[in-house]
Motif scaffolding. Structure first.
Motif, mmCIF file in Angstrom:
data_model
loop_
_atom_site.group_PDB
_atom_site.id
_atom_site.type_symbol
_atom_site.label_atom_id
_atom_site.label_comp_id
_atom_site.label_asym_id
_atom_site.label_seq_id
_atom_site.Cartn_x
_atom_site.Cartn_y
_atom_site.Cartn_z
ATOM 1 N N ASN A 9 0.821 -1.189 0.032
ATOM 2 C CA ASN A 9 0.087 -0.045 0.061
ATOM 3 C C ASN A 9 0.840 0.963 -0.067
ATOM 4 N N ASP A 10 0.261 2.401 -0.227
ATOM 5 C CA ASP A 10 1.123 3.664 -0.124
ATOM 6 C C ASP A 10 1.142 4.254 1.137
ATOM 7 N N VAL A 11 0.764 3.672 2.228
ATOM 8 C CA VAL A 11 0.747 4.165 3.338
ATOM 9 C C VAL A 11 2.136 3.933 4.186
ATOM 10 N N ASP A 12 2.806 4.562 4.841
ATOM 11 C CA ASP A 12 4.123 4.291 5.516
ATOM 12 C C ASP A 12 3.712 3.490 6.858
ATOM 13 N N VAL A 13 4.810 2.688 7.271
ATOM 14 C CA VAL A 13 4.278 1.824 8.429
ATOM 15 C C VAL A 13 5.813 1.574 9.174
ATOM 16 N N GLU A 14 5.900 1.308 10.286
ATOM 17 C CA GLU A 14 7.077 1.203 11.029
ATOM 18 C C GLU A 14 6.835 -0.326 11.495
ATOM 19 N N VAL A 15 7.864 -1.070 11.395
ATOM 20 C CA VAL A 15 7.998 -2.455 11.876
ATOM 21 C C VAL A 15 9.309 -2.638 12.853
ATOM 22 N N ALA A 16 9.236 -3.620 13.443
ATOM 23 C CA ALA A 16 10.417 -4.225 14.190
ATOM 24 C C ALA A 16 10.769 -5.413 13.933
ATOM 25 N N ILE A 17 12.175 -5.809 13.665
ATOM 26 C CA ILE A 17 12.594 -6.960 13.319
ATOM 27 C C ILE A 17 13.454 -7.380 14.704
ATOM 28 N N LYS A 18 13.361 -8.446 15.536
ATOM 29 C CA LYS A 18 14.092 -8.805 16.481
ATOM 30 C C LYS A 18 14.584 -7.167 17.250
ATOM 31 N N ASN A 19 13.715 -6.756 17.639
ATOM 32 C CA ASN A 19 13.767 -5.087 18.176
ATOM 33 C C ASN A 19 14.371 -4.038 17.677
ATOM 34 N N GLN A 20 14.789 -4.285 16.410
ATOM 35 C CA GLN A 20 15.258 -3.232 15.692
ATOM 36 C C GLN A 20 14.250 -2.605 14.772
ATOM 37 N N PHE A 21 13.742 -1.316 14.858
ATOM 38 C CA PHE A 21 12.897 -0.725 14.197
ATOM 39 C C PHE A 21 13.371 -0.228 12.677
ATOM 40 N N TYR A 22 12.321 -0.319 11.870
ATOM 41 C CA TYR A 22 12.559 0.184 10.444
ATOM 42 C C TYR A 22 11.400 0.796 10.048
ATOM 43 N N LYS A 23 11.549 1.987 9.256
ATOM 44 C CA LYS A 23 10.501 2.595 8.502
ATOM 45 C C LYS A 23 10.389 2.122 7.243
ATOM 46 N N LEU A 24 9.108 1.508 6.834
ATOM 47 C CA LEU A 24 8.679 0.540 5.714
ATOM 48 C C LEU A 24 7.818 1.824 4.898
ATOM 49 N N LYS A 25 8.289 2.459 3.913
ATOM 50 C CA LYS A 25 7.632 3.559 3.159
ATOM 51 C C LYS A 25 6.540 2.698 2.317
ATOM 52 N N GLY A 26 5.576 3.383 1.964
ATOM 53 C CA GLY A 26 4.527 2.887 0.941
ATOM 54 C C GLY A 26 5.103 2.245 -0.249
ATOM 55 N N ASN A 27 4.464 1.189 -0.825
ATOM 56 C CA ASN A 27 4.798 0.392 -1.857
ATOM 57 C C ASN A 27 6.545 0.137 -2.052
ATOM 58 N N ALA A 28 6.945 0.109 -0.768
ATOM 59 C CA ALA A 28 8.506 -0.072 -0.776
ATOM 60 C C ALA A 28 8.536 -1.651 0.043
ATOM 61 N N GLU A 29 10.008 -2.096 0.045
ATOM 62 C CA GLU A 29 10.295 -3.268 0.825
ATOM 63 C C GLU A 29 11.520 -3.023 1.372
ATOM 64 N N ILE A 30 11.933 -3.829 2.594
ATOM 65 C CA ILE A 30 12.779 -3.684 3.430
ATOM 66 C C ILE A 30 13.264 -5.451 3.489
ATOM 67 N N GLU A 31 14.895 -5.535 3.174
ATOM 68 C CA GLU A 31 15.197 -6.784 3.544
ATOM 69 C C GLU A 31 16.326 -6.764 4.247
ATOM 70 N N VAL A 32 16.327 -7.496 5.601
ATOM 71 C CA VAL A 32 17.149 -7.506 6.544
ATOM 72 C C VAL A 32 17.792 -9.058 6.562
ATOM 73 N N ASN A 33 19.088 -9.144 6.699
ATOM 74 C CA ASN A 33 19.696 -10.194 6.687
ATOM 75 C C ASN A 33 20.123 -10.706 8.295
ATOM 76 N N ASN A 34 20.132 -11.907 8.361
ATOM 77 C CA ASN A 34 20.412 -12.442 9.822
ATOM 78 C C ASN A 34 21.586 -11.663 10.424
ATOM 79 N N ALA A 35 22.623 -11.620 9.606
ATOM 80 C CA ALA A 35 23.934 -11.080 10.144
ATOM 81 C C ALA A 35 23.767 -9.702 10.568
ATOM 82 N N GLU A 36 22.618 -8.772 10.342
ATOM 83 C CA GLU A 36 22.439 -7.576 10.786
ATOM 84 C C GLU A 36 21.625 -7.827 12.210
ATOM 85 N N LEU A 37 21.059 -8.731 12.509
ATOM 86 C CA LEU A 37 19.999 -8.826 13.622
ATOM 87 C C LEU A 37 20.954 -9.612 14.862
ATOM 88 N N VAL A 38 22.247 -9.805 14.474
ATOM 89 C CA VAL A 38 22.891 -10.587 15.632
ATOM 90 C C VAL A 38 23.256 -9.693 16.857
#
Length: 772
Positions: free
Chosen positions: A743-772
């Motif tokens: 959707n075109d609405v921005d949303v904030e999500v957390a992955i293993k307690n790290q927060f990411y701003k996910l813009k509308g019609n966009a995607e994020i990719e987080v590798n396991n190495a970044e979450l250690v």
């Protein structure tokens, strides 16, 4: 455990006909559309073992209970969803021989449930005693595009003969429930009508006086060319049909199209039912089979876009999760807030087809994430509309001043369960209903629900808990006596930890909800509290109980005790039980079960699942490691809670083990009980095991959080969820997690307690190495 269903990502496939498996298959291949449902009974005659089942939502009968009627406060009846008119029947005669799969030599039998399109297809070849051989292909669906309509295409081809073929499509209302007391039949005839290729029958239930009109239209084709045959009308007691007779040659295919409508007095005035049924038949007949099939396929495609879970690398697991999702949507669509979800849905008669606490505890999370917000809201409104009955139920047991006790089993809000330890003691169901309100608001952010509906329910529930506890001079604590927790292998216990916890949580949440409504709308708050004769002193009473409630605990081990005296039991573990003595509910006396330490389903762990934020990981781990080895999981609702908690504890092996137990519970007939219907409400637990378990999805402070892991048996898995106006596609691989915002609405999500701003019609990719 059976293992005869073929692995396939989108289809449930049975090859070969085994009469001993037929009732199991009748459950597995069931169809429904939220308004009606049909077990996979054969169209043609079958004199073998079968459980006929056709059900119309909201239509029930108050069958007299056989036990407990003399006890004060005891329900007078056990409500049952009724086996309604059989609309699928087509009697087939070749010359004077009836086609009956119980007596014919059946070969090339194949049954396929296409879950992507919501279509059941069955093919077989049958050799009759005369030596004549026919080939049959039957297609059936219950339309979710038009939920009053069912459609059948039935094709028969003589292979080695020519002769007279007689087809008699019929509607049979002379039916009964398998578990009806004294084989009573619950339907009375009101009217029937047969005109040419159309037939109608209108039936009325005894006592409750629901009326259902079932109508059909028949078209006949030879090698795809329409035939014009004047049928002969057939009338029997509560039975209408038509006989079509024609001469056929070898290899000529005769196809009968049967379009059926089921309309209920729940939705139409009784004196207009027949007229309305005719209108539906006329409308759908004009569309024709191909258009109706196209509408069905497109409607299911839309549902799968919103709810599919894709598993790469494990066809069996992929098939299982889709089967669970498919059956949930066949059972409930959320269009009508008078309807709810029975543990067997439209697939059988066990549990009466009534509503249990399963809906609030297990099904609400699924519909929150996979369907429009209105769907889960309607599940809550169902309970709101029955608040008056809940207050009456409590009053029958001696409670007063607006205290509400929601029923353990119900159709219309009245308690109708016929086992005393459930009816009077399994009061934790009140807490599940309050938790569902909290869960809905936590997920959607719709706090207006509290002022419109929720606060009134929460106050009624809190008033019940206040009156249900009593002060113990010995303990100098509030206690709760004579209850049964989720673990029904313990009855009439004192201080069930889970029930005590729910009681105080409900009073706390009711207090918080009142504050929210006061802040939102002081005038509305004042008006509501006045209408409820609410005294502010009630808040103080609740606070005192919250502060001074007793919770059984073994201080040496740090284990929350399931109830007082649990450790007095001989602490045998499930691993020490001989396989020959399981399941214990089928092999042991009830007395022996009650004296054992064995747990039917998650009890303390159910509380830790609901309120995990209140406990540290070590506390959850201690209790999980203590109770899991004592749990026999003889409730279908149990494994999913264990799977989710095991995932939280990073115990990936046990998380996957418990997932498997719930995912293929019915497909593999794990507990030898699929023949009487599927475990619909536990299917929501399968979805929870993946999304809340493996993906670790939670809602915290109005934001989605993920703590994912990938089972070693899978290459990846992905799912789609709706959350507060956005649709997210979540993909988890061995490398990490990808979240796409559709959707075109921005949303904030957390992955293993790290927060990411996910813009509308966009995607994020987080590798396991970044979450250690």
């Amino acid at each position: 455990m059976k293992n005869y269903i073929k692995a396939d990502e989108w289809n449930i496939i049975e090859e070969g006909f085994d009469p001993h498996l037929n009732k199991i298959s009748e459950s597995i291949f069931s169809l429904g559309n939220g308004r009606m449902g049909q077990r996979a009974n054969f169209e043609e005659t079958y004199t073998g073992e079968t459980l006929p089942g056709n059900y119309v939502a909201g239509v029930y009968y108050p069958d007299k209970t056989r036990v407990g009627w003399w006890k004060n406060g005891y329900p007078e009846y056990f409500a049952k969803v009724l086996n309604a008119a059989n609309w699928v029947g087509i009697e087939v005669k070749i010359d004077d021989e009836v086609l009956d799969l119980a007596t014919a030599d059946v070969s090339d039998f194949k049954r396929v449930l296409n879950m992507h399109a919501g279509i059941l297809e069955r093919t077989f070849t049958a050799k009759l005693k005369s030596g004549k051989i026919v080939k049959v292909k039957a297609i059936r669906f219950c339309s979710i595009a038009d939920d009053e309509v069912g459609v059948i295409s039935y094709s028969i081809t003589p292979l080695n003969f020519g002769g007279k073929l007689t087809l008699m499509p019929f509607i049979d209302g002379d039916v009964k429930n398998q578990d009806s007391n004294y084989d009573e039949k619950f339907w009375d005839m009101v009217a029937d009508e047969i005109t040419g290729t159309e037939a109608y029958i209108k039936l009325r239930t005894k006592k409750t006086e629901f009326e259902v009109c079932t109508g059909s239209n028949i078209k006949l084709y030879k090698n795809n060319e329409k035939l014009n045959i004047n049928p002969e009308a057939v009338r029997k007691e509560k039975f209408v049909g038509q006989t079509f007779s024609l001469d056929v040659k070898a290899k000529e295919e005769i196809t009968l199209i049967k379009i059926v409508a089921n309309l209920s007095s729940e939705n139409y005035p009784k004196d207009e039912l027949l007229k309305k049924t005719k209108s539906v038949i006329a409308k759908t007949t004009s569309k024709g089979f191909d258009v109706l099939l196209k509408e069905q396929t497109e409607a299911w495609a839309t549902k799968w876009e919103e709810s599919d879970i894709i598993i790469e690398g494990d066809v069996s697991a992929q098939q299982a999760i889709r089967f669970n999702i498919f059956q949930l949507f066949q059972t409930y669509t959320g269009k009508d807030d008078r309807l709810n979800i029975g543990p067997k849905g439209f697939t059988g008669e066990k549990y009466g087809g009534s509503t249990y606490w399963d809906t609030e505890a297990y099904c609400v999370p699924f519909y929150l994430a996979t369907a429009p917000q209105e769907v889960s809201k309607n599940l809550l409104i169902y309970r709101y509309k029955q608040l008056g009955k809940a207050i009456e139920n409590a009053a029958k047991l001696g409670f007063k001043d607006g205290a509400a006790l929601y029923p353990m089993v119900t159709m219309n809000g009245e308690e109708c369960h016929n086992e005393w330890e459930i009816t009077f003691e399994e009061i934790h169901r009140n807490g599940a209903i309050a938790f569902a309100i909290y869960n809905y608001i936590r997920y959607t952010g719709d706090e207006s629900y509290l002022s419109d509906f929720g606060l009134e329910v929460l106050i009624g529930i809190a008033r019940f808990w206040k009156q249900r506890v009593n002060w113990s001079s010995d303990k100098q604590k509030y206690v709760m006596l004579g209850v049964t927790g989720p673990n029904e292998y313990e009855n009439n216990v004192n201080n069930n930890w889970y029930t005590n916890l729910l009681a105080t949580w409900c009073m706390r949440y009711a207090t918080e909800a009142a504050e929210i409504v006061q802040n939102q709308s002081p005038e509305k708050s004042a008006s509501l509290l006045k209408s409820l004769n609410f005294d502010a002193k009630e808040f103080a009473d609740w606070a005192d109980i919250i502060e001074k409630m007793y919770y059984p605990e073994d201080t040496e081990t740090g284990i929350f005790l399931q109830q007082d005296g649990y450790l007095d039991k001989e602490q045998t573990l499930v691993k020490d039980l001989p396989a020959s003595e399981r399941p214990i509910n089928q092999k042991w006396s009830w007395d022996r079960i009650l004296r054992s330490p064995f747990i039917k389903q998650a009890d303390v762990l159910q509380g830790l699942y609901f309120f995990e934020e209140d406990y540290d990981l070590e506390t959850i781990r201690r209790n999980f490691d203590f109770y899991e080895p004592r749990t026999v999981h003889e409730s279908s609702l149990s494994p999913c809670v264990h799977s989710i908690l095991a995932a939280k504890l990073n115990d990936e092996a046990r998380a996957y083990e418990f997932y498997l137990r719930t995912a293929r519970l019915d497909l593999d007939d794990y507990n030898n009980d699929t023949e009487d219907g599927l475990h619909i409400t536990s299917m929501a637990g399968t979805w929870m095991s993946v999304v809340e378990g493996f993906a670790g999805m939670r809602v915290r402070d109005g934001k989605l959080q993920f703590n994912p892991f990938l089972p070693t048996q899978w290459k990846s898995f992905s799912f789609t969820i709706g959350f507060r106006g956005v649709t997210l596609k979540v993909t988890i691989t061995e490398n990490g997690i990808n979240i796409k915002n559709n959707n075109d609405v921005d949303v904030e999500v957390a992955i293993k307690n790290q927060f990411y701003k996910l813009k509308g019609n966009a995607e994020i990719e987080v590798n396991n190495a970044e979450l250690v």
